[in-house]
Motif scaffolding. Structure first.
Motif, PDB file in Angstrom:
ATOM      1  N   UNK A   1       0.849  -1.150   0.024  1.00 33.55           N
ATOM      2  CA  UNK A   1       0.072   0.096   0.030  1.00 33.55           C
ATOM      3  C   UNK A   1       0.909   1.318   0.032  1.00 33.55           C
ATOM      4  N   UNK A   2       2.058   1.261   0.753  1.00 35.52           N
ATOM      5  CA  UNK A   2       2.705   2.453   0.900  1.00 35.52           C
ATOM      6  C   UNK A   2       3.402   2.853  -0.555  1.00 35.52           C
ATOM      7  N   UNK A   3       3.885   1.855  -1.166  1.00 37.91           N
ATOM      8  CA  UNK A   3       4.592   2.014  -2.370  1.00 37.91           C
ATOM      9  C   UNK A   3       3.290   2.420  -3.466  1.00 37.91           C
ATOM     10  N   UNK A   4       2.413   1.890  -3.477  1.00 36.63           N
ATOM     11  CA  UNK A   4       1.234   2.353  -4.354  1.00 36.63           C
ATOM     12  C   UNK A   4       1.007   3.570  -4.275  1.00 36.63           C
ATOM     13  N   UNK A   5       0.633   3.918  -3.188  1.00 36.79           N
ATOM     14  CA  UNK A   5       0.199   5.634  -2.634  1.00 36.79           C
ATOM     15  C   UNK A   5       1.215   6.578  -2.981  1.00 36.79           C
ATOM     16  N   UNK A   6       2.562   6.096  -2.594  1.00 35.64           N
ATOM     17  CA  UNK A   6       3.578   6.964  -2.811  1.00 35.64           C
ATOM     18  C   UNK A   6       3.670   7.281  -4.437  1.00 35.64           C
ATOM     19  N   UNK A   7       3.684   6.401  -5.196  1.00 37.51           N
ATOM     20  CA  UNK A   7       3.910   6.405  -6.718  1.00 37.51           C
ATOM     21  C   UNK A   7       2.442   6.752  -7.472  1.00 37.51           C
ATOM     22  N   UNK A   8       1.540   6.947  -6.638  1.00 38.83           N
ATOM     23  CA  UNK A   8       0.184   7.491  -7.658  1.00 38.83           C
ATOM     24  C   UNK A   8       0.070   8.748  -7.238  1.00 38.83           C
ATOM     25  N   UNK A   9      -0.922   9.519  -8.003  1.00 38.43           N
ATOM     26  CA  UNK A   9      -1.465  10.774  -7.984  1.00 38.43           C
ATOM     27  C   UNK A   9      -2.985  10.618  -7.482  1.00 38.43           C
ATOM     28  N   UNK A  10      -3.643   9.768  -7.863  1.00 42.89           N
ATOM     29  CA  UNK A  10      -5.055   9.380  -7.524  1.00 42.89           C
ATOM     30  C   UNK A  10      -5.093   8.182  -6.982  1.00 42.89           C
ATOM     31  N   UNK A  11      -5.565   8.122  -5.666  1.00 48.34           N
ATOM     32  CA  UNK A  11      -5.745   7.035  -4.878  1.00 48.34           C
ATOM     33  C   UNK A  11      -7.160   6.460  -4.788  1.00 48.34           C
ATOM     34  N   UNK A  12      -7.428   5.406  -5.296  1.00 51.88           N
ATOM     35  CA  UNK A  12      -8.885   4.747  -4.948  1.00 51.88           C
ATOM     36  C   UNK A  12      -8.861   3.732  -3.850  1.00 51.88           C
ATOM     37  N   UNK A  13      -9.545   4.061  -2.912  1.00 52.00           N
ATOM     38  CA  UNK A  13      -9.659   3.461  -1.551  1.00 52.00           C
ATOM     39  C   UNK A  13     -11.092   2.519  -1.811  1.00 52.00           C
ATOM     40  N   UNK A  14     -10.514   1.114  -2.049  1.00 57.35           N
ATOM     41  CA  UNK A  14     -11.694   0.212  -2.048  1.00 57.35           C
ATOM     42  C   UNK A  14     -11.565  -1.096  -1.447  1.00 57.35           C
ATOM     43  N   UNK A  15     -12.000  -0.812  -0.025  1.00 55.51           N
ATOM     44  CA  UNK A  15     -11.806  -2.328   0.842  1.00 55.51           C
ATOM     45  C   UNK A  15     -12.930  -2.276   1.681  1.00 55.51           C
ATOM     46  N   UNK A  16     -13.089  -3.280   2.422  1.00 50.04           N
ATOM     47  CA  UNK A  16     -14.054  -3.321   3.453  1.00 50.04           C
ATOM     48  C   UNK A  16     -14.004  -2.063   4.499  1.00 50.04           C
ATOM     49  N   UNK A  17     -15.343  -1.458   4.566  1.00 52.68           N
ATOM     50  CA  UNK A  17     -15.230  -0.255   5.534  1.00 52.68           C
ATOM     51  C   UNK A  17     -14.427  -0.453   6.940  1.00 52.68           C
ATOM     52  N   UNK A  18     -14.751  -1.585   7.478  1.00 50.72           N
ATOM     53  CA  UNK A  18     -14.006  -1.996   8.740  1.00 50.72           C
ATOM     54  C   UNK A  18     -12.374  -1.833   8.418  1.00 50.72           C
ATOM     55  N   UNK A  19     -12.071  -1.832   7.196  1.00 53.10           N
ATOM     56  CA  UNK A  19     -10.455  -2.196   7.002  1.00 53.10           C
ATOM     57  C   UNK A  19      -9.692  -0.811   7.004  1.00 53.10           C
ATOM     58  N   UNK A  20     -10.542   0.488   6.620  1.00 48.65           N
ATOM     59  CA  UNK A  20      -9.973   1.673   6.388  1.00 48.65           C
ATOM     60  C   UNK A  20      -9.198   2.152   7.147  1.00 48.65           C
ATOM     61  N   UNK A  21      -9.445   2.234   8.529  1.00 56.79           N
ATOM     62  CA  UNK A  21      -8.570   2.840   9.583  1.00 56.79           C
ATOM     63  C   UNK A  21      -7.307   2.152   9.800  1.00 56.79           C
ATOM     64  N   UNK A  22      -7.208   0.784   9.652  1.00 54.81           N
ATOM     65  CA  UNK A  22      -6.021   0.177   9.743  1.00 54.81           C
ATOM     66  C   UNK A  22      -5.061   0.617   8.424  1.00 54.81           C
ATOM     67  N   UNK A  23      -5.728   0.443   7.202  1.00 57.45           N
ATOM     68  CA  UNK A  23      -4.964   0.820   6.117  1.00 57.45           C
ATOM     69  C   UNK A  23      -4.514   2.245   5.982  1.00 57.45           C
TER      70      UNK A  23
END
Length: 90
Positions: free
Chosen positions: A17-39
């Motif tokens: 996740x860190x590499x993906x977010x670091x290299x992207x300009x637009x980040x699509x957050x698509x996970x189970x809602x209960x996982x968002x804080x952990x991510x």
């Protein structure tokens, strides 16, 4: 996928996740809602999200809550697709 999106450079990054977010300009957050804080609280994520656009497709996670979990410089948008979505070639 590149051809379907009409883009020249598309890379799918899994389990980093860190590499993906670091290299992207637009980040699509698509996970189970209960996982968002952990991510979003993952070590290094705060710095990686600085100045990015975060698009959330999480059901039931309010915009205000997402904004609490990211740096102030991160632009946050909620999008709720109401039909099944798929990327494909014609």
């Amino acid at each position: 996928m590149r051809k379907a999106l009409g883009l020249h450079r598309v890379e799918v990054i899994e389990n980093d996740n860190i590499r993906g977010v670091s290299e992207g300009d637009v980040i699509l957050l698509g996970c189970k809602p209960q996982m968002c804080e952990e991510i979003l609280r993952q070590g290094g994520m705060w710095k990686a999200l600085e100045g990015k656009l975060l698009v959330s497709i999480l059901a039931g996670v309010r915009l205000e809550r997402l904004m609490e979990l990211v740096p102030q410089s991160t632009r946050v948008v909620r999008a709720m697709p109401n039909t099944a979505s798929k990327v494909r070639n014609k």
